[in-house]
Design an enzyme around this catalytic site. Structure first.
Site, PDB file in Angstrom:
ATOM      1  N   HIS A 194      51.537  71.577  22.723  1.00 24.16           N
ATOM      2  CA  HIS A 194      52.587  70.835  22.020  1.00 24.16           C
ATOM      3  C   HIS A 194      53.953  71.460  22.311  1.00 24.16           C
ATOM      4  O   HIS A 194      54.904  70.771  22.682  1.00 24.16           O
ATOM      5  CB  HIS A 194      52.296  70.832  20.516  1.00 24.16           C
ATOM      6  CG  HIS A 194      53.346  70.177  19.690  1.00 24.16           C
ATOM      7  ND1 HIS A 194      53.168  68.965  19.095  1.00 24.16           N
ATOM      8  CD2 HIS A 194      54.599  70.563  19.339  1.00 24.16           C
ATOM      9  CE1 HIS A 194      54.261  68.631  18.432  1.00 24.16           C
ATOM     10  NE2 HIS A 194      55.145  69.599  18.559  1.00 24.16           N
ATOM     11  N   GLU A 195      54.048  72.772  22.142  1.00 24.90           N
ATOM     12  CA  GLU A 195      55.327  73.447  22.357  1.00 24.90           C
ATOM     13  C   GLU A 195      55.724  73.422  23.832  1.00 24.90           C
ATOM     14  O   GLU A 195      56.905  73.313  24.163  1.00 24.90           O
ATOM     15  CB  GLU A 195      55.275  74.882  21.836  1.00 24.90           C
ATOM     16  CG  GLU A 195      55.042  74.989  20.336  1.00 24.90           C
ATOM     17  CD  GLU A 195      55.982  74.139  19.506  1.00 24.90           C
ATOM     18  OE1 GLU A 195      57.185  74.061  19.838  1.00 24.90           O
ATOM     19  OE2 GLU A 195      55.524  73.539  18.524  1.00 24.90           O
ATOM     20  N   HIS A 243      57.558  70.202  24.658  1.00 26.95           N
ATOM     21  CA  HIS A 243      58.993  70.328  24.361  1.00 26.95           C
ATOM     22  C   HIS A 243      59.692  71.088  25.485  1.00 26.95           C
ATOM     23  O   HIS A 243      60.733  70.674  25.983  1.00 26.95           O
ATOM     24  CB  HIS A 243      59.226  71.102  23.059  1.00 26.95           C
ATOM     25  CG  HIS A 243      58.826  70.376  21.809  1.00 26.95           C
ATOM     26  ND1 HIS A 243      59.401  69.211  21.398  1.00 26.95           N
ATOM     27  CD2 HIS A 243      57.914  70.697  20.861  1.00 26.95           C
ATOM     28  CE1 HIS A 243      58.863  68.831  20.254  1.00 26.95           C
ATOM     29  NE2 HIS A 243      57.952  69.721  19.912  1.00 26.95           N
TER      30      HIS A 243
END
Length: 149
Positions: A64-65, A68
Site C-alpha cells: 500500500h505504502e 503511494h
C-alpha cells in the site's frame, strides 16, 4: 534483515521498481499501518501491525505504502482517491484499510443506564449524571462501563 531491506525486496518483487529511500518503524502510529512522506520519500510503519497481525498482512501494508511511493515519483495520482492509486493497489493486492488491532477493538463508548427503566445510552463523551436524566422516564443515570485508555 532490517526494515529498509525488506521494503526494497518487496518493491523489486511486487512492483519491479527499486525503493531508494529509507523505511523506519514509528510506534506512535495508532490507526494506520504506515505513512508515506512525499517531502523526503521515506516510509514509516507501525510495528504493532507486524507484531499483532503477522508478516502476510504487513506485506500488504508495505505494498500500500509503496503504491503511494512509486506513483508519486512517476508523477501520477498517488492519493487514496486517485484512479491510478486504486488500480495499482488492486493489481499488487495491497490492503486498503488496516484490520483492527487488539488495542483498537476495545469499546470507545461509555454506556449509561437508567436505574428506573433500564434504558441504555452509548456516548463517546462523559456526561454529568447529576445534571442529566433519562429521556424516557426522567430516572437517574449510572455508568455501566468505562473504556480502558
Amino acid at each position: 534483515m532490517n526494515l529498509t531491506e525488506y521494503v526494497k525486496r518487496v518493491s523489486l518483487e511486487d512492483f519491479g521498481r527499486p525503493f531508494t529511500h529509507q523505511a523506519q518503524w514509528n510506534s506512535r502510529l495508532r490507526t494506520t499501518g504506515g505513512r508515506f512522506f512525499p517531502k523526503d520519500g521515506h516510509l514509516d510503519f507501525n510495528p504493532k501491525v507486524y507484531n499483532e497481525l503477522g508478516l502476510e498482512v504487513f506485506r500488504k501494508i508495505v505494498r500500500h505504502e509503496l503504491c503511494h511511493y512509486h506513483l508519486y515519483f512517476q508523477k501520477k495520482g498517488y492519493r487514496h482517491k486517485d484512479r491510478d492509486f486504486k488500480e495499482l493497489l488492486t493489481e499488487v493486492d495491497g490492503l486498503r484499510y488496516v484490520p483492527l488491532l487488539k488495542t483498537q477493538s476495545q469499546s470507545a463508548y461509555l454506556v449509561y443506564q437508567c436505574q428506573s427503566c433500564q434504558q441504555s445510552y452509548q456516548r463517546k463523551r462523559r456526561i454529568d449524571t447529576k445534571r442529566y436524566r433519562c429521556g424516557v422516564c426522567r430516572g437517574k443515570l449510572v455508568i455501566i462501563n468505562r473504556p480502558t485508555d
